[in-house]
Write a protein that holds these residues in place. Structure first.
Motif, mmCIF file in Angstrom:
data_model
loop_
_atom_site.group_PDB
_atom_site.id
_atom_site.type_symbol
_atom_site.label_atom_id
_atom_site.label_comp_id
_atom_site.label_asym_id
_atom_site.label_seq_id
_atom_site.Cartn_x
_atom_site.Cartn_y
_atom_site.Cartn_z
ATOM 1 N N GLY A 181 -4.586 -11.536 -5.429
ATOM 2 C CA GLY A 181 -3.763 -10.818 -4.464
ATOM 3 C C GLY A 181 -3.510 -9.381 -4.892
ATOM 4 O O GLY A 181 -3.502 -8.460 -4.070
ATOM 5 N N LEU A 182 -3.321 -9.163 -6.198
ATOM 6 C CA LEU A 182 -3.113 -7.808 -6.709
ATOM 7 C C LEU A 182 -4.372 -6.962 -6.527
ATOM 8 O O LEU A 182 -4.296 -5.772 -6.188
ATOM 9 C CB LEU A 182 -2.723 -7.863 -8.185
ATOM 10 C CG LEU A 182 -1.316 -8.406 -8.489
ATOM 11 C CD1 LEU A 182 -1.109 -8.537 -9.995
ATOM 12 C CD2 LEU A 182 -0.250 -7.493 -7.882
ATOM 13 N N ILE A 183 -5.542 -7.565 -6.758
ATOM 14 C CA ILE A 183 -6.797 -6.841 -6.568
ATOM 15 C C ILE A 183 -6.967 -6.449 -5.104
ATOM 16 O O ILE A 183 -7.305 -5.301 -4.770
ATOM 17 C CB ILE A 183 -7.987 -7.695 -7.035
ATOM 18 C CG1 ILE A 183 -7.910 -7.942 -8.543
ATOM 19 C CG2 ILE A 183 -9.314 -7.027 -6.676
ATOM 20 C CD1 ILE A 183 -8.956 -8.912 -9.061
ATOM 21 N N LEU A 184 -6.711 -7.416 -4.205
ATOM 22 C CA LEU A 184 -6.865 -7.153 -2.774
ATOM 23 C C LEU A 184 -5.848 -6.131 -2.296
ATOM 24 O O LEU A 184 -6.172 -5.225 -1.512
ATOM 25 C CB LEU A 184 -6.719 -8.463 -1.990
ATOM 26 C CG LEU A 184 -7.062 -8.408 -0.506
ATOM 27 C CD1 LEU A 184 -8.519 -8.012 -0.303
ATOM 28 C CD2 LEU A 184 -6.788 -9.760 0.153
ATOM 29 N N LEU A 185 -4.608 -6.240 -2.775
ATOM 30 C CA LEU A 185 -3.564 -5.297 -2.380
ATOM 31 C C LEU A 185 -3.886 -3.889 -2.868
ATOM 32 O O LEU A 185 -3.709 -2.904 -2.134
ATOM 33 C CB LEU A 185 -2.216 -5.755 -2.927
ATOM 34 C CG LEU A 185 -0.990 -4.910 -2.540
ATOM 35 C CD1 LEU A 185 -0.801 -4.920 -1.031
ATOM 36 C CD2 LEU A 185 0.256 -5.437 -3.235
ATOM 37 N N GLY A 186 -4.365 -3.773 -4.115
ATOM 38 C CA GLY A 186 -4.730 -2.466 -4.647
ATOM 39 C C GLY A 186 -5.872 -1.839 -3.864
ATOM 40 O O GLY A 186 -5.859 -0.624 -3.589
ATOM 41 N N SER A 187 -6.851 -2.650 -3.483
ATOM 42 C CA SER A 187 -7.974 -2.138 -2.697
ATOM 43 C C SER A 187 -7.526 -1.704 -1.308
ATOM 44 O O SER A 187 -7.991 -0.686 -0.775
ATOM 45 C CB SER A 187 -9.062 -3.211 -2.585
ATOM 46 O OG SER A 187 -9.526 -3.601 -3.863
ATOM 47 N N ALA A 188 -6.611 -2.471 -0.699
ATOM 48 C CA ALA A 188 -6.097 -2.104 0.618
ATOM 49 C C ALA A 188 -5.312 -0.796 0.549
ATOM 50 O O ALA A 188 -5.391 0.042 1.454
ATOM 51 C CB ALA A 188 -5.223 -3.225 1.165
ATOM 52 N N ALA A 189 -4.546 -0.621 -0.537
ATOM 53 C CA ALA A 189 -3.783 0.624 -0.712
ATOM 54 C C ALA A 189 -4.724 1.809 -0.863
ATOM 55 O O ALA A 189 -4.498 2.888 -0.290
ATOM 56 C CB ALA A 189 -2.867 0.507 -1.923
ATOM 57 N N ALA A 190 -5.801 1.637 -1.622
ATOM 58 C CA ALA A 190 -6.785 2.709 -1.785
ATOM 59 C C ALA A 190 -7.460 3.036 -0.460
ATOM 60 O O ALA A 190 -7.695 4.207 -0.136
ATOM 61 C CB ALA A 190 -7.834 2.298 -2.821
ATOM 62 N N ALA A 191 -7.746 1.989 0.332
ATOM 63 C CA ALA A 191 -8.350 2.214 1.649
ATOM 64 C C ALA A 191 -7.406 2.993 2.557
ATOM 65 O O ALA A 191 -7.836 3.868 3.317
ATOM 66 C CB ALA A 191 -8.718 0.880 2.288
ATOM 67 N N ALA A 192 -6.099 2.697 2.479
ATOM 68 C CA ALA A 192 -5.115 3.413 3.292
ATOM 69 C C ALA A 192 -5.075 4.897 2.920
ATOM 70 O O ALA A 192 -4.978 5.773 3.798
ATOM 71 C CB ALA A 192 -3.740 2.783 3.126
ATOM 72 N N LEU A 193 -5.170 5.182 1.636
ATOM 73 C CA LEU A 193 -5.197 6.586 1.187
ATOM 74 C C LEU A 193 -6.460 7.291 1.693
ATOM 75 O O LEU A 193 -6.409 8.465 2.098
ATOM 76 C CB LEU A 193 -5.128 6.651 -0.331
ATOM 77 C CG LEU A 193 -3.792 6.221 -0.976
ATOM 78 C CD1 LEU A 193 -3.913 6.221 -2.493
ATOM 79 C CD2 LEU A 193 -2.660 7.142 -0.522
ATOM 80 N N GLU A 194 -7.581 6.583 1.675
ATOM 81 C CA GLU A 194 -8.817 7.169 2.171
ATOM 82 C C GLU A 194 -8.730 7.444 3.672
ATOM 83 O O GLU A 194 -9.196 8.483 4.160
ATOM 84 C CB GLU A 194 -9.989 6.242 1.870
ATOM 85 C CG GLU A 194 -10.320 6.139 0.392
ATOM 86 C CD GLU A 194 -11.451 5.164 0.114
ATOM 87 O OE1 GLU A 194 -12.049 4.672 1.093
ATOM 88 O OE2 GLU A 194 -11.741 4.901 -1.062
ATOM 89 N N LEU A 195 -8.137 6.523 4.415
ATOM 90 C CA LEU A 195 -7.959 6.720 5.858
ATOM 91 C C LEU A 195 -7.103 7.951 6.131
ATOM 92 O O LEU A 195 -7.407 8.756 7.028
ATOM 93 C CB LEU A 195 -7.314 5.481 6.485
ATOM 94 C CG LEU A 195 -8.175 4.220 6.578
ATOM 95 C CD1 LEU A 195 -7.332 3.036 7.028
ATOM 96 C CD2 LEU A 195 -9.328 4.437 7.548
ATOM 97 N N ALA A 196 -6.039 8.102 5.350
ATOM 98 C CA ALA A 196 -5.169 9.275 5.516
ATOM 99 C C ALA A 196 -5.919 10.559 5.206
ATOM 100 O O ALA A 196 -5.785 11.567 5.918
ATOM 101 C CB ALA A 196 -3.940 9.137 4.612
ATOM 102 N N ALA A 197 -6.746 10.528 4.157
ATOM 103 C CA ALA A 197 -7.507 11.714 3.779
ATOM 104 C C ALA A 197 -8.518 12.094 4.859
ATOM 105 O O ALA A 197 -8.698 13.269 5.179
ATOM 106 C CB ALA A 197 -8.222 11.466 2.454
#
Length: 251
Positions: free
Chosen positions: A107-123
């Motif tokens: 869950g931590l791996i998936l959550l961290g990846s989702a957070a990184a994806a959210a930052l990429e979407l914002a960028a």
């Protein structure tokens, strides 16, 4: 005392199958197993895995209780002793439950990846590269999260024994369905299939938004629009092709 009588079970299944007007092959097709497996049940050589009890009872129009008891029952309720006997019989019938993933770590791996994806979407949005109705930009990580949540958090890490005994190309677990024609799922290739699904999740979450942004930065809008469909097809194919190759290579 609580063992299943294989001969009685087989005779009961055979009688029910004939009542429903089904051949062994037709019954096997509905359960995604081979007709040889059905033949082994009916001759008392083996009994089905617990995972097949519910679908078998539904096809044969009886209750799971009646299957375990190997006879039809007119009773609608069970007393405490009868219920306890059936529970113990089901436990012996099933063996150990297939293990699930380590949900805390995964869950931590998936959550961290989702957070990184959210930052990429914002960028990507801050750079102003996608159009206002950029549906595909959000569709890719959403698909990755839906499938990824299952592969990382809920998938069974071991298949029931009947997958090793029969050529089965379909897998069902709750809402999740997977069918790969031409391959057979078993406990030899299943770990590699899980790895392929998890790798696809991370690749789409971390690479999808960047690929989408690059598409609109490098190409004119009308070409980038067409490229969206190609990118989405690559993303979807990137799930099923690795699963198929993993299943074939490690069968």
């Amino acid at each position: 005392m609580f063992e299943i009588d294989k001969q009685a079970f087989g005779a009961f299944v055979c009688a029910l199958r004939k009542e429903r007007g089904l051949t062994q092959k037709e019954l096997a097709h509905r359960l995604f197993i081979s007709d040889k497996a059905v033949s082994k049940w009916e001759t008392g050589v083996s009994i089905p895995d617990t995972a097949l009890l519910i679908p078998l009872s539904q096809v044969l129009k009886v209750t799971v209780t009646e299957l375990l008891e190997c006879r039809r029952s007119e009773k609608t309720t069970l007393d405490a002793d009868e219920a306890e006997a059936l529970v113990q019989k089901a436990i012996r019938f099933s063996g150990e439950e297939s293990p699930r993933p380590d949900r805390r770590k995964n869950g931590l791996i998936l959550l961290g990846s989702a957070a990184a994806a959210a930052l990429e979407l914002a960028a990507v949005y801050l750079l102003g590269s996608p159009p206002e109705d950029a549906v595909s930009l959000f569709l890719m990580p959403l698909l990755a999260l839906i499938f990824g949540a299952y592969f990382w958090l809920f998938i069974r890490e071991q298949l029931p024994n009947y997958y090793d005994e029969n050529p089965i190309s379909a897998y069902s677990d709750g809402f999740f369905r997977m069918n790969l024609p031409g391959v057979s799922f078993n406990n030899s290739n299943w770990p590699y299939i899980i790895r392929a699904g998890r790798a696809w999740t991370l690749a789409v979450l971390l690479g999808g938004p960047l690929a989408y942004g690059a598409l609109y930065l490098l190409f004119p809008p009308h070409l980038a629009r067409n490229g969206e469909f190609v990118l989405l097809a690559v993303v979807l194919g990137g799930l099923f092709i690795p699963l198929y190759l993993a299943a074939k290579r490690h069968a």
